[in-house]
Design a protein around this motif. Structure first.
Motif, short mmCIF file in Angstrom:
data_model
loop_
_atom_site.label_atom_id
_atom_site.label_comp_id
_atom_site.label_asym_id
_atom_site.label_seq_id
_atom_site.Cartn_x
_atom_site.Cartn_y
_atom_site.Cartn_z
N TYR A 38 -4.48 -22.68 -17.87
CA TYR A 38 -3.38 -23.50 -17.36
C TYR A 38 -2.19 -22.62 -16.97
N LYS A 63 -1.42 -25.85 -11.03
CA LYS A 63 -1.14 -27.04 -11.82
C LYS A 63 -1.46 -28.29 -11.00
N ALA A 70 0.50 -31.00 -16.43
CA ALA A 70 -0.45 -30.65 -17.51
C ALA A 70 -1.53 -31.72 -17.68
N LEU A 111 -4.93 -30.10 -18.26
CA LEU A 111 -4.94 -29.46 -19.58
C LEU A 111 -5.08 -30.50 -20.69
#
Length: 421
Positions: A38, A43, A51, A54
């Motif tokens: 990440y 992203k 996120a 992630l």
């Protein structure tokens, strides 16, 4: 959660269940990998935040801690994550999966670990179904691509194939080991059967031939003792008759041991008299009478021994003193007999000879005395060791005999009323 596996379950290939600590380590390793990817990679750009990708991977990583207890549930969670990522990549690029992701774009990063473990924990049918679902989502066979399809296959089909191969190999090795052990057991049983047949044959030969001849000798000696008028001849004949009677008792007893409890009826009564006569003190007195200094040390009660053991102990002392007379003239001898509840220990030790042995007397032996004695001792479950005494010189014989041998004779001695049945 569905698909719970009972705690006692083990891997099909024989490996123990993974520990909670080990699963936590694996989960942390994948979590660290996802965080690093990440930080280094692109992203997500949608409304779910940078996120989002992630977060999906970390949820699947955390579920690894429950993999051993809930393998189906964890696999279905990975399938749900793969469906979410695939839908985002197809219909909303950049929302939940970066457009240029460094990992699989339609399967969680921890997919290989999940596939490998369900291949071990679950039966083959369910493992193939769940792995097939993840493989289809990760490889996208409806739209083959050199960028996506090989990566998806390597992360789903390859781990399962490796696990199944290792499982099959361990099962094959186990099967071969079991076969080898079974063949070894069968070979051992065949050898035992052959030994038992040989022992029965020897017992029959001894009973039919040797016992018959000794019986004739005893009968002729008895008849000669009745008809002769010479006192010296009568004494010699009586000694021959007694020796022949003792030899018959020992032969019948040995036949009973060889037949493993098949001694002829009445052997117990004869054995009792022979056992009473088989006193090592008689042998010590005979050796002293011919000039050999012998010290006899006895501890315990010999009455606890079965007749078979008593006569074997007698033969051990007899063979040891005979060897001293042949090979160590003038030596001093110590005979130790220690009787106990578990058996008897016999120690016969002599010092170095004071003069050379008589070549005629020493040459009369066949060299089979000690080997034959060792076989006789081992036949009733005992042990015998003999050899020179290091440093001090001389020779030492050490034998350990059990207190009881389960032959027909011993049974008759233990249960006198049984002879009438």
């Amino acid at each position: 959660m569905p698909g719970r596996v009972p705690r006692p379950r083990r891997y099909r290939c024989g490996v123990k269940r993974p520990t909670t600590r080990g699963l936590i380590v694996v989960a942390l390793a994948f979590a660290v990998l996802d965080v690093v990817l990440y930080l280094l990679g692109p992203k997500t750009t949608g409304w779910a935040g940078a996120a989002a990708h992630l977060t999906i991977n970390l949820v699947v990583d955390a579920s690894l801690c429950l993999l051993a207890r809930y393998p189906v549930g964890v696999a279905l969670l990975a399938v749900a994550g793969a469906l979410t990522m695939l839908g985002s990549d197809l219909f909303a690029p950049g929302l939940l999966v970066p457009e240029d992701a460094l990992t699989m774009r339609s399967a969680p990063t921890a997919t290989p670990a999940i596939v490998a473990n369900i291949g071990l924990l679950l039966d083959r049918r369910r493992a193939l179904i769940l792995t097939g679902m993840l493989m289809v989502l990760a490889a996208r066979p409806w739209a083959p691509s050199w960028e996506i399809t090989p990566t998806g296959l390597l992360n789903t089909a390859l781990p399962l194939a490796i696990v199944l191969y290792l499982d099959a190999r361990k099962q094959l090795v186990r099967s071969l080991r079991d076969r080898a052990e079974r063949a070894e057991r069968e070979q051992h049983l065949l050898a035992e059967q052959a030994r038992a047949q040989e022992r029965r044959r020897l017992a029959a030969e001894m009973h039919d031939v040797v016992t018959h001849r000794l019986s004739l000798i005893v009968l002729h000696a008895g008849a000669l003792g009745v008809t002769t008028t010479d006192a010296a001849v009568r004494t010699a004949v009586e000694e021959i008759r007694l020796a022949g009677t003792q030899a018959l008792d020992e032969l019948r007893d040995l036949v009973g041991v060889l037949r493993e409890g098949g001694a002829e009826p009445g052997a117990g009564a004869r054995g009792a008299g022979s056992a009473a006569a088989a006193d090592p003190a008689v042998l010590v007195a005979e050796s002293r009478a011919v000039g050999i200094p012998v010290d006899l040390v006895t501890e315990g009660d010999p009455g606890s021994l079965s007749p078979t053991v008593t006569r074997t102990a007698y033969r051990v002392v007899q063979e040891a003193l005979t060897n001293v007379r042949k090979h160590a003239p003038g030596a001093r001898v110590r005979v130790g007999l220690r009787y106990g509840a578990e058996g008897v220990r016999i120690e016969v030790a002599n010092t170095t000879s004071e003069r050379p042995p008589d070549p005629v007397l020493a040459g009369r032996g066949s060299g089979a005395g000690l080997p034959g004695l060792r076989q006789r001792v081992e036949l009733i479950g005992g042990s015998l060791a003999a050899g020179p005494v290091a440093g001090a010189g001389g020779y030492r014989l050490d034998a350990i005999l059990p207190a009881y041998v389960p032959t027909a004779e011993s049974k008759d001695q233990d249960d006198p009323g049984g002879r009438g049945r």
